[in-house]
Design a protein around this motif. Structure first.
Motif, PDB file in Angstrom:
ATOM      1  N   TYR A 122       0.799  -1.218   0.000  1.00 58.59           N
ATOM      2  CA  TYR A 122       0.000   0.000   0.000  1.00 58.59           C
ATOM      3  C   TYR A 122       0.833   1.270   0.000  1.00 58.59           C
ATOM      4  N   THR A 123       2.140   1.155   0.241  1.00 58.71           N
ATOM      5  CA  THR A 123       2.974   2.359   0.303  1.00 58.71           C
ATOM      6  C   THR A 123       4.107   2.366  -0.717  1.00 58.71           C
ATOM      7  N   ASP A 124       4.673   1.204  -1.031  1.00 57.15           N
ATOM      8  CA  ASP A 124       5.883   1.159  -1.841  1.00 57.15           C
ATOM      9  C   ASP A 124       5.650   0.935  -3.331  1.00 57.15           C
ATOM     10  N   SER A 125       4.520   0.395  -3.706  1.00 59.56           N
ATOM     11  CA  SER A 125       4.303   0.087  -5.124  1.00 59.56           C
ATOM     12  C   SER A 125       3.942   1.345  -5.910  1.00 59.56           C
ATOM     13  N   ARG A 126       4.236   1.319  -7.197  1.00 56.75           N
ATOM     14  CA  ARG A 126       3.858   2.449  -8.066  1.00 56.75           C
ATOM     15  C   ARG A 126       2.350   2.610  -8.100  1.00 56.75           C
ATOM     16  N   MET A 127       1.640   1.493  -8.048  1.00 53.60           N
ATOM     17  CA  MET A 127       0.177   1.538  -8.046  1.00 53.60           C
ATOM     18  C   MET A 127      -0.322   2.338  -6.830  1.00 53.60           C
ATOM     19  N   ALA A 128       0.297   2.116  -5.678  1.00 56.77           N
ATOM     20  CA  ALA A 128      -0.080   2.838  -4.455  1.00 56.77           C
ATOM     21  C   ALA A 128       0.291   4.309  -4.558  1.00 56.77           C
ATOM     22  N   LYS A 129       1.466   4.593  -5.091  1.00 53.23           N
ATOM     23  CA  LYS A 129       1.900   5.987  -5.213  1.00 53.23           C
ATOM     24  C   LYS A 129       1.012   6.748  -6.198  1.00 53.23           C
ATOM     25  N   ALA A 130       0.602   6.095  -7.264  1.00 52.08           N
ATOM     26  CA  ALA A 130      -0.312   6.726  -8.223  1.00 52.08           C
ATOM     27  C   ALA A 130      -1.671   6.980  -7.571  1.00 52.08           C
ATOM     28  N   ALA A 131      -2.127   6.038  -6.782  1.00 48.13           N
ATOM     29  CA  ALA A 131      -3.401   6.212  -6.071  1.00 48.13           C
ATOM     30  C   ALA A 131      -3.311   7.378  -5.095  1.00 48.13           C
ATOM     31  N   ASP A 132      -2.198   7.478  -4.372  1.00 51.56           N
ATOM     32  CA  ASP A 132      -2.010   8.594  -3.445  1.00 51.56           C
ATOM     33  C   ASP A 132      -2.035   9.928  -4.185  1.00 51.56           C
ATOM     34  N   ALA A 133      -1.398   9.979  -5.344  1.00 52.88           N
ATOM     35  CA  ALA A 133      -1.378  11.217  -6.137  1.00 52.88           C
ATOM     36  C   ALA A 133      -2.784  11.573  -6.623  1.00 52.88           C
ATOM     37  N   ARG A 134      -3.547  10.568  -7.064  1.00 53.55           N
ATOM     38  CA  ARG A 134      -4.931  10.813  -7.509  1.00 53.55           C
ATOM     39  C   ARG A 134      -5.782  11.349  -6.354  1.00 53.55           C
ATOM     40  N   ILE A 135      -5.626  10.725  -5.201  1.00 53.74           N
ATOM     41  CA  ILE A 135      -6.409  11.146  -4.038  1.00 53.74           C
ATOM     42  C   ILE A 135      -6.022  12.564  -3.624  1.00 53.74           C
ATOM     43  N   ALA A 136      -4.724  12.857  -3.605  1.00 55.86           N
ATOM     44  CA  ALA A 136      -4.270  14.200  -3.233  1.00 55.86           C
ATOM     45  C   ALA A 136      -4.850  15.241  -4.186  1.00 55.86           C
ATOM     46  N   ALA A 137      -4.835  14.957  -5.478  1.00 53.32           N
ATOM     47  CA  ALA A 137      -5.395  15.892  -6.459  1.00 53.32           C
ATOM     48  C   ALA A 137      -6.906  16.045  -6.268  1.00 53.32           C
ATOM     49  N   GLU A 138      -7.562  14.933  -6.007  1.00 54.32           N
ATOM     50  CA  GLU A 138      -9.011  14.941  -5.847  1.00 54.32           C
ATOM     51  C   GLU A 138      -9.449  15.747  -4.611  1.00 54.32           C
ATOM     52  N   PHE A 139      -8.673  15.683  -3.556  1.00 53.20           N
ATOM     53  CA  PHE A 139      -9.079  16.301  -2.296  1.00 53.20           C
ATOM     54  C   PHE A 139      -8.409  17.646  -2.012  1.00 53.20           C
ATOM     55  N   SER A 140      -7.508  18.086  -2.861  1.00 55.26           N
ATOM     56  CA  SER A 140      -6.780  19.321  -2.582  1.00 55.26           C
ATOM     57  C   SER A 140      -7.701  20.538  -2.538  1.00 55.26           C
ATOM     58  N   GLY A 141      -8.665  20.614  -3.404  1.00 55.62           N
ATOM     59  CA  GLY A 141      -9.591  21.749  -3.419  1.00 55.62           C
ATOM     60  C   GLY A 141     -10.410  21.836  -2.142  1.00 55.62           C
ATOM     61  N   ARG A 142     -10.935  20.699  -1.710  1.00 50.27           N
ATOM     62  CA  ARG A 142     -11.720  20.687  -0.469  1.00 50.27           C
ATOM     63  C   ARG A 142     -10.845  21.016   0.728  1.00 50.27           C
ATOM     64  N   ASP A 143      -9.603  20.509   0.723  1.00 54.06           N
ATOM     65  CA  ASP A 143      -8.696  20.787   1.829  1.00 54.06           C
ATOM     66  C   ASP A 143      -8.404  22.283   1.903  1.00 54.06           C
ATOM     67  N   LYS A 180     -17.606  20.102   8.129  1.00 51.20           N
ATOM     68  CA  LYS A 180     -16.876  19.947   6.863  1.00 51.20           C
ATOM     69  C   LYS A 180     -15.591  19.145   7.052  1.00 51.20           C
ATOM     70  N   GLN A 181     -14.887  19.365   8.163  1.00 48.22           N
ATOM     71  CA  GLN A 181     -13.665  18.597   8.421  1.00 48.22           C
ATOM     72  C   GLN A 181     -13.982  17.118   8.619  1.00 48.22           C
ATOM     73  N   LEU A 182     -15.050  16.821   9.322  1.00 49.41           N
ATOM     74  CA  LEU A 182     -15.449  15.426   9.535  1.00 49.41           C
ATOM     75  C   LEU A 182     -15.834  14.766   8.213  1.00 49.41           C
ATOM     76  N   ALA A 183     -16.613  15.464   7.400  1.00 56.09           N
ATOM     77  CA  ALA A 183     -16.999  14.927   6.098  1.00 56.09           C
ATOM     78  C   ALA A 183     -15.769  14.710   5.220  1.00 56.09           C
ATOM     79  N   PHE A 184     -14.833  15.657   5.268  1.00 57.34           N
ATOM     80  CA  PHE A 184     -13.596  15.539   4.497  1.00 57.34           C
ATOM     81  C   PHE A 184     -12.824  14.293   4.925  1.00 57.34           C
ATOM     82  N   ARG A 185     -12.624  14.130   6.224  1.00 61.06           N
ATOM     83  CA  ARG A 185     -11.879  12.962   6.729  1.00 61.06           C
ATOM     84  C   ARG A 185     -12.570  11.657   6.365  1.00 61.06           C
TER      85      ARG A 185
END
Length: 169
Positions: free
Chosen positions: A39-60, A106-111
């Motif tokens: 969940y942390t070392d594979s490229r698949m995991a790193k790509a997922a983390d990047a997608r999630i970060a992009a998806e949630f950056s606006g709300r954050d 909003k913070q609870l919903a975000f988390r």
């Protein structure tokens, strides 16, 4: 304490399974996969983390701005409170409390949404890894594959790196 119990249970199950495999005439090869590394070392995991970060950056960012507004409003109220009339003080307290409730909501919903998305991505990785673990186990004639935390294993028994390389293809 729970991790120690889990590790002891995994070790016991592994030893029991190895004994059963030996009783059937084979040496009973056991392998280990550390899922957290998948969940942390594979490229698949790193790509997922990047997608999630992009998806949630606006709300954050929006949540951080709202938190800043709350701080400014609270600071201004504390500064002005001694000079305010009771009616105005009550109105401003209500305004601060309402904004504070909104920030918390909003913070609870975000988390919650963030945890849900991470769980979805981990499930995708786990699903793909399960297929690959089965393939590696068959290719290398492994009888048992333990996943998650294991207290100790010989380095040759840990196939996590092989699974990560397969996930990265």
């Amino acid at each position: 304490m729970l991790n120690k119990r889990r590790a002891a249970l995994a070790l016991s199950l592994g030893l029991l399974a190895a004994g059963a495999a030996q009783a059937q005439g084979g040496p009973g090869r056991i392998a280990v996969v550390t899922t957290e590394r998948l969940y942390t070392d594979s490229r698949m995991a790193k790509a997922a983390d990047a997608r999630i970060a992009a998806e949630f950056s606006g709300r954050d960012k929006a949540n951080q701005e709202m938190l800043g507004r709350l701080k400014k409003l609270t600071d201004k109220f504390e500064l002005d409170a001694p000079a305010l009339a009771d009616v105005e003080r009550t109105r401003r307290v209500r305004e601060v409390l309402d904004l504070e409730k909104e920030v918390q909501r909003k913070q609870l919903a975000f988390r919650d949404d963030l945890v849900h998305r991470r769980t979805e991505e981990r499930a995708r990785i786990a699903e793909r890894a399960a297929v690959l673990i089965g393939q590696v186990a068959q290719q290398e004639k492994i009888d048992i594959v333990l996943i998650r935390d294991v207290m100790w294993t010989r380095p040759g028994n840990d196939i996590t790196d092989k699974i990560i390389r397969q996930l990265d293809k």
